[in-house]
Scaffold this active site. Sequence first.
Site, PDB file in Angstrom:
ATOM      1  N   ASP A  12      64.664  17.598  43.760  1.00  0.00           N
ATOM      2  CA  ASP A  12      64.422  16.232  43.326  1.00  0.00           C
ATOM      3  C   ASP A  12      62.968  16.016  42.910  1.00  0.00           C
ATOM      4  O   ASP A  12      62.684  15.278  41.968  1.00  0.00           O
ATOM      5  CB  ASP A  12      64.784  15.257  44.450  1.00  0.00           C
ATOM      6  CG  ASP A  12      66.286  15.181  44.699  1.00  0.00           C
ATOM      7  OD1 ASP A  12      67.054  15.573  43.790  1.00  0.00           O
ATOM      8  OD2 ASP A  12      66.688  14.734  45.786  1.00  0.00           O
ATOM      9  N   SER A  16      62.760   5.310  51.522  1.00  0.00           N
ATOM     10  CA  SER A  16      63.214   4.001  51.987  1.00  0.00           C
ATOM     11  C   SER A  16      64.385   4.128  52.962  1.00  0.00           C
ATOM     12  O   SER A  16      64.440   3.425  53.982  1.00  0.00           O
ATOM     13  CB  SER A  16      63.617   3.128  50.788  1.00  0.00           C
ATOM     14  OG  SER A  16      64.153   1.896  51.206  1.00  0.00           O
ATOM     15  N   GLN A  28      54.035  11.964  44.839  1.00  0.00           N
ATOM     16  CA  GLN A  28      53.354  13.041  44.123  1.00  0.00           C
ATOM     17  C   GLN A  28      51.979  12.663  43.585  1.00  0.00           C
ATOM     18  O   GLN A  28      51.079  13.495  43.563  1.00  0.00           O
ATOM     19  CB  GLN A  28      54.237  13.533  42.970  1.00  0.00           C
ATOM     20  CG  GLN A  28      55.559  14.126  43.436  1.00  0.00           C
ATOM     21  CD  GLN A  28      56.418  14.615  42.292  1.00  0.00           C
ATOM     22  OE1 GLN A  28      56.178  14.313  41.133  1.00  0.00           O
ATOM     23  NE2 GLN A  28      57.458  15.371  42.607  1.00  0.00           N
TER      24      GLN A  28
END
Length: 289
Positions: free
Chosen positions: A63, A182, A238
């Site tokens: 991902d 989350s 990132q």
Amino acid sequence: MRVGVVGHRGYVGLPAVLNTLLDSAPALNFTLAFEEELWDMAEEGERLTQDTPIDAMITLGGDGTLLRGARLVNGRKIPILGVNFGRLGFLTSCSADEMEDGVQRLARGDFVSEPRMVLESCAIDGDRSERCRWRALNDVVMHKGGFARLVKFSVLVDGEHIGSYSADGLIISTPTGSTGYSLSAGGPIVMPTFESIVLTPVSPHTLAMRPLVLPADVEVTVRADDGPEELLVTVDGQVGTTFTGGETLIVRRAPEPVHIVRLPGATFFTRLRHKLGWGGLSGRDGEAT
């Protein structure tokens, strides 16, 4: 078709995968462009930057690799085929074993391009000057960094003060990001097609402050009222910047979505069951239907 390729160099089999793509490119009518980190491994093809004109993108990794590829797309209407070589790969389009079929479907146009809402965020300094701007497919997180103390956040929605959060951090996520950080912090799962903005506090110091789902067209403003002198803002886990008192973080929906390739049979709830164990217990996934 010009195809950009982004990959995770940590995958030991990546050179062989790149060679396979290069060997099959002529038959697929692909012209390949590789991101800088892969170009020396591929030894041929073009270099891929945010400005390189491409028709599609293939990401080779997990991902995180797909999120990095989405930043390179930078708002353009370019379908991203994510091939999972990582552990989870919830956002990716297919597994490594399915790569050949996925790439052929990409070449034929035999796929669904699923638009995913993106957040646009900017940091405003004390002089009201914008100093940073980002696009986030998953989330924007303001957090305390390495300091072991709470931060007090003031949150406004369309200019209305909705409350103050005393917490380790605050996650502002897209529906896509609702199954990421989350979710780990207790936030709700939101279907990708239900455009919304989710506010999830990280370890809030109260039982009264719960996650909040907002309409997609609102503007969220966050200020740090008390806490460490220097906080961090992280985008998709990132990139990001430091954040100090007197500065403001503004988050809203970006006008351009990211387009993720979905192959036949790969529904959202199928991925929830297979990747996250939705509807089952650990060790009993085989019993779920």
